[in-house]
Design a protein around this motif. Structure first.
Motif, PDB file in Angstrom:
ATOM      1  N   VAL A 402       0.664  -1.500   0.011  1.00 37.17           N
ATOM      2  CA  VAL A 402      -0.023  -0.617  -0.063  1.00 37.17           C
ATOM      3  C   VAL A 402       0.725   1.606   0.147  1.00 37.17           C
ATOM      4  O   VAL A 402       0.282   2.690  -0.388  1.00 37.17           O
ATOM      5  CB  VAL A 402      -0.912  -0.032   1.542  1.00 37.17           C
ATOM      6  CG1 VAL A 402      -0.341  -0.326   2.699  1.00 37.17           C
ATOM      7  CG2 VAL A 402      -2.094   1.476   1.231  1.00 37.17           C
ATOM      8  N   GLU A 403       2.114   1.043   0.584  1.00 40.03           N
ATOM      9  CA  GLU A 403       2.901   2.056   1.053  1.00 40.03           C
ATOM     10  C   GLU A 403       3.171   2.977  -0.825  1.00 40.03           C
ATOM     11  O   GLU A 403       3.374   3.906  -1.380  1.00 40.03           O
ATOM     12  CB  GLU A 403       3.975   1.803   1.935  1.00 40.03           C
ATOM     13  CG  GLU A 403       3.033   2.481   3.234  1.00 40.03           C
ATOM     14  CD  GLU A 403       4.863   1.994   3.899  1.00 40.03           C
ATOM     15  OE1 GLU A 403       6.112   2.369   3.567  1.00 40.03           O
ATOM     16  OE2 GLU A 403       4.690   1.805   5.217  1.00 40.03           O
ATOM     17  N   LEU A 404       3.666   1.445  -1.197  1.00 45.86           N
ATOM     18  CA  LEU A 404       3.744   1.695  -2.680  1.00 45.86           C
ATOM     19  C   LEU A 404       3.151   2.952  -3.842  1.00 45.86           C
ATOM     20  O   LEU A 404       3.355   3.156  -4.328  1.00 45.86           O
ATOM     21  CB  LEU A 404       4.673   1.392  -3.015  1.00 45.86           C
ATOM     22  CG  LEU A 404       5.584   1.042  -4.890  1.00 45.86           C
ATOM     23  CD1 LEU A 404       6.001   1.765  -5.210  1.00 45.86           C
ATOM     24  CD2 LEU A 404       5.971  -0.880  -4.924  1.00 45.86           C
ATOM     25  N   ALA A 405       1.995   1.582  -3.473  1.00 43.34           N
ATOM     26  CA  ALA A 405       0.556   2.397  -4.821  1.00 43.34           C
ATOM     27  C   ALA A 405       0.353   4.275  -4.255  1.00 43.34           C
ATOM     28  O   ALA A 405       0.348   4.667  -4.818  1.00 43.34           O
ATOM     29  CB  ALA A 405      -0.231   1.433  -4.245  1.00 43.34           C
ATOM     30  N   SER A 406       0.792   3.891  -2.514  1.00 44.95           N
ATOM     31  CA  SER A 406      -0.086   5.506  -2.410  1.00 44.95           C
ATOM     32  C   SER A 406       1.528   5.913  -3.209  1.00 44.95           C
ATOM     33  O   SER A 406       0.970   7.710  -3.932  1.00 44.95           O
ATOM     34  CB  SER A 406       0.085   5.518  -1.076  1.00 44.95           C
ATOM     35  OG  SER A 406       0.148   6.816  -0.167  1.00 44.95           O
ATOM     36  N   ALA A 407       2.444   5.890  -3.045  1.00 46.99           N
ATOM     37  CA  ALA A 407       3.278   6.978  -3.466  1.00 46.99           C
ATOM     38  C   ALA A 407       3.660   7.025  -5.182  1.00 46.99           C
ATOM     39  O   ALA A 407       3.451   7.696  -5.682  1.00 46.99           O
ATOM     40  CB  ALA A 407       4.681   6.399  -2.663  1.00 46.99           C
ATOM     41  N   VAL A 416      -3.769   8.224 -12.316  1.00 45.97           N
ATOM     42  CA  VAL A 416      -4.689   7.368 -11.506  1.00 45.97           C
ATOM     43  C   VAL A 416      -5.447   7.632 -10.910  1.00 45.97           C
ATOM     44  O   VAL A 416      -5.528   9.154 -10.620  1.00 45.97           O
ATOM     45  CB  VAL A 416      -3.453   7.316 -10.736  1.00 45.97           C
ATOM     46  CG1 VAL A 416      -4.090   6.349  -9.363  1.00 45.97           C
ATOM     47  CG2 VAL A 416      -2.093   6.288 -10.402  1.00 45.97           C
ATOM     48  N   SER A 417      -6.810   7.073 -11.360  1.00 47.30           N
ATOM     49  CA  SER A 417      -8.302   7.102 -10.736  1.00 47.30           C
ATOM     50  C   SER A 417      -8.267   7.512  -8.864  1.00 47.30           C
ATOM     51  O   SER A 417      -9.100   7.769  -7.989  1.00 47.30           O
ATOM     52  CB  SER A 417      -9.146   7.366 -11.820  1.00 47.30           C
ATOM     53  OG  SER A 417      -9.062   5.548 -11.408  1.00 47.30           O
ATOM     54  N   ASP A 418      -8.420   6.131  -9.454  1.00 39.52           N
ATOM     55  CA  ASP A 418      -8.740   5.422  -6.933  1.00 39.52           C
ATOM     56  C   ASP A 418      -7.246   4.077  -7.330  1.00 39.52           C
ATOM     57  O   ASP A 418      -6.113   3.095  -8.239  1.00 39.52           O
ATOM     58  CB  ASP A 418      -9.535   4.263  -7.677  1.00 39.52           C
ATOM     59  CG  ASP A 418     -10.449   4.653  -8.226  1.00 39.52           C
ATOM     60  OD1 ASP A 418     -11.830   5.130  -7.231  1.00 39.52           O
ATOM     61  OD2 ASP A 418     -10.890   5.439  -9.481  1.00 39.52           O
ATOM     62  N   SER A 425      -7.500  -2.742   6.258  1.00 43.80           N
ATOM     63  CA  SER A 425      -8.418  -2.104   6.793  1.00 43.80           C
ATOM     64  C   SER A 425      -8.022  -0.654   5.991  1.00 43.80           C
ATOM     65  O   SER A 425      -6.385  -0.326   5.428  1.00 43.80           O
ATOM     66  CB  SER A 425      -8.151  -2.181   8.161  1.00 43.80           C
ATOM     67  OG  SER A 425      -8.685  -3.817   8.784  1.00 43.80           O
ATOM     68  N   PRO A 426      -8.769   0.146   6.022  1.00 45.30           N
ATOM     69  CA  PRO A 426      -8.749   1.604   5.739  1.00 45.30           C
ATOM     70  C   PRO A 426      -7.203   2.400   6.291  1.00 45.30           C
ATOM     71  O   PRO A 426      -6.791   2.539   7.654  1.00 45.30           O
ATOM     72  CB  PRO A 426      -9.487   2.597   5.949  1.00 45.30           C
ATOM     73  CG  PRO A 426     -10.958   1.458   6.224  1.00 45.30           C
ATOM     74  CD  PRO A 426      -9.975   0.159   6.708  1.00 45.30           C
ATOM     75  N   HIS A 427      -6.056   2.801   4.691  1.00 42.27           N
ATOM     76  CA  HIS A 427      -4.990   3.491   5.343  1.00 42.27           C
ATOM     77  C   HIS A 427      -5.457   4.981   5.759  1.00 42.27           C
ATOM     78  O   HIS A 427      -5.652   5.606   4.474  1.00 42.27           O
ATOM     79  CB  HIS A 427      -3.890   2.894   4.699  1.00 42.27           C
ATOM     80  CG  HIS A 427      -3.320   2.959   5.021  1.00 42.27           C
ATOM     81  ND1 HIS A 427      -1.955   4.589   5.564  1.00 42.27           N
ATOM     82  CD2 HIS A 427      -1.579   2.590   5.143  1.00 42.27           C
ATOM     83  CE1 HIS A 427      -1.112   3.288   5.498  1.00 42.27           C
ATOM     84  NE2 HIS A 427      -1.169   3.228   5.618  1.00 42.27           N
ATOM     85  N   PRO A 428      -5.235   5.199   7.069  1.00 38.24           N
ATOM     86  CA  PRO A 428      -5.216   7.061   6.458  1.00 38.24           C
ATOM     87  C   PRO A 428      -4.598   7.489   5.667  1.00 38.24           C
ATOM     88  O   PRO A 428      -4.708   8.931   5.154  1.00 38.24           O
ATOM     89  CB  PRO A 428      -4.526   7.350   8.269  1.00 38.24           C
ATOM     90  CG  PRO A 428      -4.156   5.873   8.880  1.00 38.24           C
ATOM     91  CD  PRO A 428      -3.813   5.143   8.435  1.00 38.24           C
ATOM     92  N   ASP A 429      -3.334   7.450   5.486  1.00 35.08           N
ATOM     93  CA  ASP A 429      -2.418   7.665   5.080  1.00 35.08           C
ATOM     94  C   ASP A 429      -2.206   7.919   3.423  1.00 35.08           C
ATOM     95  O   ASP A 429      -1.483   7.489   2.246  1.00 35.08           O
ATOM     96  CB  ASP A 429      -0.803   7.622   4.872  1.00 35.08           C
ATOM     97  CG  ASP A 429      -0.552   8.026   6.758  1.00 35.08           C
ATOM     98  OD1 ASP A 429      -1.522   8.578   7.182  1.00 35.08           O
ATOM     99  OD2 ASP A 429       0.190   7.883   7.592  1.00 35.08           O
ATOM    100  N   MET A 430      -3.089   8.105   2.920  1.00 35.45           N
ATOM    101  CA  MET A 430      -3.725   8.007   1.270  1.00 35.45           C
ATOM    102  C   MET A 430      -3.608   9.510   0.340  1.00 35.45           C
ATOM    103  O   MET A 430      -4.088  10.249   1.294  1.00 35.45           O
ATOM    104  CB  MET A 430      -4.785   6.959   0.907  1.00 35.45           C
ATOM    105  CG  MET A 430      -5.299   5.701   1.583  1.00 35.45           C
ATOM    106  SD  MET A 430      -3.974   4.820   0.672  1.00 35.45           S
ATOM    107  CE  MET A 430      -4.393   4.176  -0.588  1.00 35.45           C
ATOM    108  N   PRO A 431      -3.338   9.045  -0.540  1.00 38.49           N
ATOM    109  CA  PRO A 431      -3.081  10.714  -1.403  1.00 38.49           C
ATOM    110  C   PRO A 431      -3.775  11.025  -1.605  1.00 38.49           C
ATOM    111  O   PRO A 431      -5.618  10.999  -1.980  1.00 38.49           O
ATOM    112  CB  PRO A 431      -2.129  10.187  -2.693  1.00 38.49           C
ATOM    113  CG  PRO A 431      -2.791   8.366  -2.889  1.00 38.49           C
ATOM    114  CD  PRO A 431      -2.970   7.913  -1.583  1.00 38.49           C
ATOM    115  N   THR A 432      -4.336  12.575  -1.344  1.00 41.03           N
ATOM    116  CA  THR A 432      -5.369  13.420  -1.621  1.00 41.03           C
ATOM    117  C   THR A 432      -6.218  13.133  -2.882  1.00 41.03           C
ATOM    118  O   THR A 432      -5.092  13.791  -3.958  1.00 41.03           O
ATOM    119  CB  THR A 432      -5.146  14.439  -1.087  1.00 41.03           C
ATOM    120  OG1 THR A 432      -4.325  15.147  -1.571  1.00 41.03           O
ATOM    121  CG2 THR A 432      -5.326  14.887   0.348  1.00 41.03           C
TER     122      THR A 432
END
Length: 468
Positions: A402-407, A416-418, A425-432
């Motif tokens: 998830v960290e790599l995908a988020s970055a 990227v759209s989604d 479970s939901p991760h708080p540090d997702m890109p705006t």
């Protein structure tokens, strides 16, 4: 013909009217606009009928939205156009996917159809006979190709070999007319998705309008068995199989089709209406029906990973059904690009997932295990995938990725759209600005949930001159 525009069902539909006499609406098939109809076919019909031509949503001069391509909704497009033209009842002729729209139109509006002509089409559902994998790939794998390349590729499965060999110049001229207003890839994908999911089989016995079913005996794309099934289930249907013709029978045997359609719709041959031109038999359908009727639920397929890993499942399932059943309902993907971001331990499960997504109708690509967000290869992969398809990508990652995908999403928001995260479970540090979706169930159940999540993600187009 000068095209006009009507505000119909939330979009602008381009249409033209020619000739005089009883109204006859022509509904074109997958990817093609009204420019594709054989010119001689239109001219001859216009001598006896008021011919209404129009461009299906996504084609020609009509709007090309990223929604609303369900066959049921495209049938409402037809109804809205007839309302605009103040035509209460009309003859309806549908070709290929247009035949599916015609069936759905008469299902929704039975009193509006005077006579029905179904050409080279199917009713869908578990009794339909679908094209083999090699043919499906020709029709589906169009990303990155120019319009003329797409047309020539599709020739090989829509024209009969003898016609194409002897009439190359005519096919070339026809192609030039068709690509004057090429259909964008997203619209082609959404039309294919709609046709794959279409099922009007249970409604056939309720069709009361006189019906003519036409097919070519060499049709590789929509087997003649489909026409036989349709004609056997519509109470007042006649079946005519034209020998030596492929899927484009109206282009290959134009004069014969003109005569058959005109004679039928003018009521010149009541005997043909009451007595099918060929004996109709359901023999040969049961094997496919039994196979699809007991098709393994999606979640169970993942108990046999080696089978999926080998890729054997892709072609096997495509032969039986172009759409996959979830909870008893056929579902097929919209072709959006999916970039898989594996965790750092193993690529095995994501190789399985890539095969599965191809079966479902998506376009997956997998990032390498050693990738990090600063790698030029990440940028090149994301740019190549999204520009080739003309749409933003959806990143799919396991919990540890998830960290790599988020970055990746943060660095390339324009592509990227989604993000979909499996087994997390939901991760708080997702890109705006990037929508995120979390599937918290175990791996196998996540695979069954993923198609519905992807389905609910709307296509987002990107501006690129490279997309068809």
């Amino acid at each position: 013909m000068t095209m006009q525009y009507a505000d119909v069902n939330g979009i602008k539909v381009a249409y033209g009217v020619r000739g005089s006499g009883p109204p006859l609406v022509l509904i074109m098939g997958y990817r093609l606009s009204s420019l594709a109809w054989p010119l001689a076919f239109i001219e001859a019909l216009a001598e006896r009928f008021t011919v209404v031509l129009f461009d299906n949503r996504g084609t020609g001069a009509s709007d090309k939205p990223t929604f609303g391509y369900e066959i049921s909704n495209m049938a409402r497009d037809v109804g809205g156009l007839l309302d605009h033209l103040k035509i209460a009842r009309a003859n309806v002729l549908g070709y290929s996917m247009g035949g599916a729209i015609a069936q759905e139109f008469i299902r929704q509006f039975p009193d509006r159809v005077l006579g029905l002509v179904l050409c080279a089409t199917m009713c869908g559902g578990p009794r339909a006979v679908y094209a083999p994998p090699a043919v499906v790939r020709v029709m589906r794998e169009l990303d990155g190709l120019k319009p003329e390349e797409i047309a020539r590729r599709i020739w090989e499965v829509t024209y009969s070999p003898r016609y194409l060999e002897n009439n190359r110049d005519q096919a070339e001229d026809q192609m030039r007319r068709e690509i004057a207003a090429p259909t964008p890839l997203h619209a082609a994908d959404l039309q294919f998705q709609a046709f794959a999911e279409f099922d009007c089989s249970k409604a056939l016995p309720n069709i009361k309008a006189p019906t003519l079913v036409l097919t070519g005996d060499l049709d590789r794309l929509v087997s003649p068995q489909n026409s036989k099934f349709i004609a056997s289930h519509i109470p007042v249907a006649s079946l005519i199989v034209i020998p030596g013709c492929g899927h484009r029978m109206m282009w290959e045997a134009t004069d014969e089709c003109i005569g058959l359609v005109t004679e039928f719709l003018t009521g010149a041959s009541e005997e043909r209406r009451n007595n099918p031109a060929l004996p109709v038999s359901q023999d040969g359908d049961d094997t496919l029906a039994d196979f699809v009727g007991f098709f393994t639920p999606a979640v169970d397929l993942f108990t046999n990973w080696p089978w999926m890993l080998a890729g054997a499942g892709v072609d096997t399932m495509t032969v039986a059904r172009q759409s996959i059943y979830f909870g008893g309902k056929a579902q097929f993907g919209d072709g959006k690009p999916i970039i898989l971001v594996p965790d750092f331990s193993s690529n095995l499960s994501f190789l399985v997932l890539s095969n599965w997504l191809k079966v479902l109708g998506y376009r997956p690509a997998t990032a390498g295990l050693s990738m990090n967000v600063d790698d030029q290869s990440v940028t090149e992969l994301m740019r190549a995938v999204t520009r080739r398809i003309g749409r933003k990508a959806v990143l799919v990652a396991a919990a540890r990725g998830v960290e790599l995908a988020s970055a990746m999403a943060e660095a390339h928001k324009e592509w990227v759209s989604d993000i979909v995260v499996l087994n997390a479970s939901p991760h708080p540090d997702m890109p705006t600005g990037i929508r995120s979706h979390f599937i918290s169930s175990g791996w196998s159940l996540a695979m069954a949930t993923l198609p519905q999540v992807l389905r609910n993600i709307r296509i987002e187009l990107i501006e690129t001159s490279e997309s068809p």
